[in-house]
Design a protein around this motif. Structure first.
Motif, PDB file in Angstrom:
ATOM      1  N   SER A  94       9.356   5.864   4.060  1.00 48.13           N
ATOM      2  CA  SER A  94       8.860   7.076   3.407  1.00 48.13           C
ATOM      3  C   SER A  94       9.658   7.361   2.144  1.00 48.13           C
ATOM      4  N   PHE A  95       9.023   8.142   1.276  1.00 49.89           N
ATOM      5  CA  PHE A  95       9.644   8.548   0.017  1.00 49.89           C
ATOM      6  C   PHE A  95       9.069   9.915  -0.328  1.00 49.89           C
ATOM      7  N   HIS A  96       9.434  10.926   0.427  1.00 51.69           N
ATOM      8  CA  HIS A  96       8.875  12.266   0.261  1.00 51.69           C
ATOM      9  C   HIS A  96       9.497  12.978  -0.941  1.00 51.69           C
TER      10      HIS A  96
ATOM     11  N   SER B 278       0.848  -1.190   0.000  1.00 55.11           N
ATOM     12  CA  SER B 278       0.000   0.000   0.000  1.00 55.11           C
ATOM     13  C   SER B 278       0.879   1.234   0.000  1.00 55.11           C
ATOM     14  N   VAL B 279       0.286   2.341  -0.347  1.00 51.62           N
ATOM     15  CA  VAL B 279       0.994   3.613  -0.317  1.00 51.62           C
ATOM     16  C   VAL B 279       0.034   4.678   0.160  1.00 51.62           C
ATOM     17  N   ALA B 280       0.513   5.564   0.998  1.00 47.63           N
ATOM     18  CA  ALA B 280      -0.324   6.603   1.576  1.00 47.63           C
ATOM     19  C   ALA B 280       0.250   7.976   1.295  1.00 47.63           C
ATOM     20  N   GLN B 281      -0.602   8.866   0.854  1.00 50.00           N
ATOM     21  CA  GLN B 281      -0.250  10.272   0.714  1.00 50.00           C
ATOM     22  C   GLN B 281      -1.177  11.014   1.669  1.00 50.00           C
ATOM     23  N   PRO B 282      -0.664  11.407   2.817  1.00 48.48           N
ATOM     24  CA  PRO B 282      -1.543  11.901   3.887  1.00 48.48           C
ATOM     25  C   PRO B 282      -2.182  13.256   3.626  1.00 48.48           C
ATOM     26  N   GLU B 283      -1.658  13.991   2.669  1.00 49.69           N
ATOM     27  CA  GLU B 283      -2.175  15.334   2.395  1.00 49.69           C
ATOM     28  C   GLU B 283      -2.893  15.355   1.052  1.00 49.69           C
TER      29      GLU B 283
ATOM     30  N   ALA C 153       3.982   6.074  -6.003  1.00 46.81           N
ATOM     31  CA  ALA C 153       3.631   4.701  -6.362  1.00 46.81           C
ATOM     32  C   ALA C 153       4.708   3.750  -5.857  1.00 46.81           C
ATOM     33  N   VAL C 154       4.308   2.528  -5.577  1.00 47.77           N
ATOM     34  CA  VAL C 154       5.228   1.531  -5.038  1.00 47.77           C
ATOM     35  C   VAL C 154       4.905   0.162  -5.615  1.00 47.77           C
ATOM     36  N   ARG C 155       5.932  -0.639  -5.773  1.00 44.62           N
ATOM     37  CA  ARG C 155       5.695  -2.050  -6.019  1.00 44.62           C
ATOM     38  C   ARG C 155       6.840  -2.852  -5.425  1.00 44.62           C
ATOM     39  N   ALA C 156       6.539  -4.081  -5.108  1.00 40.27           N
ATOM     40  CA  ALA C 156       7.562  -4.967  -4.556  1.00 40.27           C
ATOM     41  C   ALA C 156       8.595  -5.282  -5.632  1.00 40.27           C
ATOM     42  N   ARG C 157       9.819  -5.427  -5.187  1.00 40.38           N
ATOM     43  CA  ARG C 157      10.945  -5.541  -6.113  1.00 40.38           C
ATOM     44  C   ARG C 157      10.806  -6.686  -7.088  1.00 40.38           C
ATOM     45  N   TYR C 158      10.265  -7.794  -6.665  1.00 37.69           N
ATOM     46  CA  TYR C 158      10.225  -8.956  -7.548  1.00 37.69           C
ATOM     47  C   TYR C 158       8.825  -9.250  -8.053  1.00 37.69           C
ATOM     48  N   SER C 159       7.961  -8.273  -7.979  1.00 41.77           N
ATOM     49  CA  SER C 159       6.630  -8.444  -8.550  1.00 41.77           C
ATOM     50  C   SER C 159       6.605  -7.857  -9.954  1.00 41.77           C
ATOM     51  N   SER C 160       5.558  -8.149 -10.681  1.00 44.75           N
ATOM     52  CA  SER C 160       5.460  -7.609 -12.031  1.00 44.75           C
ATOM     53  C   SER C 160       5.038  -6.147 -11.988  1.00 44.75           C
TER      54      SER C 160
ATOM     55  N   ALA D 104       4.091  28.985  -1.328  1.00 44.11           N
ATOM     56  CA  ALA D 104       4.372  30.222  -2.060  1.00 44.11           C
ATOM     57  C   ALA D 104       5.525  29.994  -3.027  1.00 44.11           C
ATOM     58  N   GLU D 105       5.446  30.631  -4.179  1.00 41.10           N
ATOM     59  CA  GLU D 105       6.515  30.507  -5.163  1.00 41.10           C
ATOM     60  C   GLU D 105       7.850  30.908  -4.542  1.00 41.10           C
ATOM     61  N   GLY D 106       8.875  30.126  -4.834  1.00 39.43           N
ATOM     62  CA  GLY D 106      10.204  30.405  -4.306  1.00 39.43           C
ATOM     63  C   GLY D 106      10.515  29.682  -3.008  1.00 39.43           C
ATOM     64  N   ASN D 107       9.477  29.204  -2.332  1.00 38.36           N
ATOM     65  CA  ASN D 107       9.684  28.466  -1.082  1.00 38.36           C
ATOM     66  C   ASN D 107       9.932  26.989  -1.373  1.00 38.36           C
ATOM     67  N   PRO D 108      10.558  26.296  -0.432  1.00 37.21           N
ATOM     68  CA  PRO D 108      10.723  24.846  -0.628  1.00 37.21           C
ATOM     69  C   PRO D 108       9.391  24.123  -0.465  1.00 37.21           C
ATOM     70  N   LEU D 109       9.275  23.006  -1.147  1.00 39.68           N
ATOM     71  CA  LEU D 109       8.042  22.219  -1.022  1.00 39.68           C
ATOM     72  C   LEU D 109       8.377  20.768  -0.680  1.00 39.68           C
ATOM     73  N   THR D 110       7.447  20.147   0.016  1.00 36.51           N
ATOM     74  CA  THR D 110       7.531  18.720   0.334  1.00 36.51           C
ATOM     75  C   THR D 110       6.158  18.099   0.139  1.00 36.51           C
ATOM     76  N   VAL D 111       6.112  16.994  -0.577  1.00 38.71           N
ATOM     77  CA  VAL D 111       4.890  16.205  -0.725  1.00 38.71           C
ATOM     78  C   VAL D 111       5.186  14.837  -0.119  1.00 38.71           C
ATOM     79  N   LYS D 112       4.389  14.453   0.866  1.00 36.99           N
ATOM     80  CA  LYS D 112       4.715  13.281   1.663  1.00 36.99           C
ATOM     81  C   LYS D 112       4.153  11.987   1.079  1.00 36.99           C
ATOM     82  N   CYS D 113       4.905  10.907   1.318  1.00 40.43           N
ATOM     83  CA  CYS D 113       4.494   9.580   0.873  1.00 40.43           C
ATOM     84  C   CYS D 113       5.076   8.544   1.820  1.00 40.43           C
ATOM     85  N   THR D 114       4.243   7.630   2.288  1.00 41.22           N
ATOM     86  CA  THR D 114       4.724   6.476   3.041  1.00 41.22           C
ATOM     87  C   THR D 114       4.189   5.227   2.381  1.00 41.22           C
ATOM     88  N   TYR D 115       4.883   4.125   2.586  1.00 43.00           N
ATOM     89  CA  TYR D 115       4.518   2.912   1.860  1.00 43.00           C
ATOM     90  C   TYR D 115       4.615   1.700   2.762  1.00 43.00           C
ATOM     91  N   SER D 116       4.005   0.628   2.289  1.00 45.53           N
ATOM     92  CA  SER D 116       4.115  -0.662   2.950  1.00 45.53           C
ATOM     93  C   SER D 116       4.242  -1.720   1.871  1.00 45.53           C
TER      94      SER D 116
END
Lengths: 115, 113
Positions: free
Chosen positions: A73-75, A3-8, A92-99, A14-26
């Motif tokens: 996490s993979f922010h 699974s993958v979660a994007q909590p926001e 997006a996430v997938r297991a290493r040995y899955s299709s 604001a333009e010019g500011n740093p941004l972060t978009v969060k992601c956690t996975y299982s």
């Protein structure tokens, strides 16, 4: 099960500011991790991926993402946001040995950059 | 130089009237996918072709069918569209062994009247 979660649903920056978009996975084992961006009425566009190696991955348009195994996490980050970065972002996430068909997308985060 | 091309861009059909969406690719990728995406939600995989092998997701309704006559083309057939089938339909491709990065088309926005 993986699974993958994007909590926001929305991130406002604001333009010019740093941004972060969060992601956690299982996922069992080591993951492949991806970020895609979707502009209005368009398909998804690949931004970057983590496969192995350096935890900090650099991608298109100045974006980067940090793989943190202990926090599962993979922010997505960018040092200085542009108005043109406004779009819908999917982790997006997938297991290493899955299709490839087993890739799981998060619910998306709408990024809005104000001038 | 478009790589994954979906036609038409917008499609309007009537309730219960069969409709076909098309996808073509110039990448020579062996895997092709159809996703359904509603209201800026996560894309949902309907089915995919691994070469000629068709793989249906367990929860894809029987109303949805697909054809892949050759490597370059793939079609999505909706036999009897319902109002709930109105969505963006995304075609994607990938090549085995290239870490499975997906290449998406621009999508077909389907409206059902």
């Amino acid at each position: 099960a993986q699974s993958v979660a994007q909590p926001e649903d929305q991130v406002n920056v604001a333009e010019g500011n740093p941004l972060t978009v969060k992601c956690t996975y299982s996922v069992s084992g080591n993951p492949y991790l991806f970020w895609y961006v979707q502009y209005p009425n368009r398909g998804l566009q690949f931004l970057l991926k983590y496969i192995t190696g350096d935890n900090l991955v650099k991608g298109s348009y100045g974006f980067e993402a940090e793989f943190n195994k202990s926090q599962t996490s993979f922010h997505l980050k960018k040092p200085s946001a542009l108005v043109s970065d406004s779009a819908l972002y999917f982790c997006a996430v997938r297991a290493r040995y899955s299709s490839a068909s087993k890739i799981i997308f998060g619910s998306g985060t709408r990024l809005s950059i104000r001038p | 130089d478009a790589m994954v091309i979906q036609n038409p861009r917008y499609q309007v059909t009537q309730f219960g009237k069969p409709v076909t969406l098309s996808c073509s690719q110039t990448l020579n990728h062996n895997v092709m996918y159809w996703y359904q995406q509603k209201s800026s939600q996560a894309p949902k995989l309907l089915f995919h072709y691994y070469d000629k092998d068709f793989n249906n997701e367990a929860d894809t309704p029987d109303n949805f069918q697909s054809r892949r006559p050759n490597t370059s083309f793939c079609f999505l057939d909706i036999r009897s569209p319902g109002l709930g089938d109105a969505a963006m339909y995304l075609c994607a491709t990938s090549k085995t062994g290239q870490n499975e990065k997906l290449f998406f088309g621009s999508g077909t926005q389907l409206s059902v009247l």
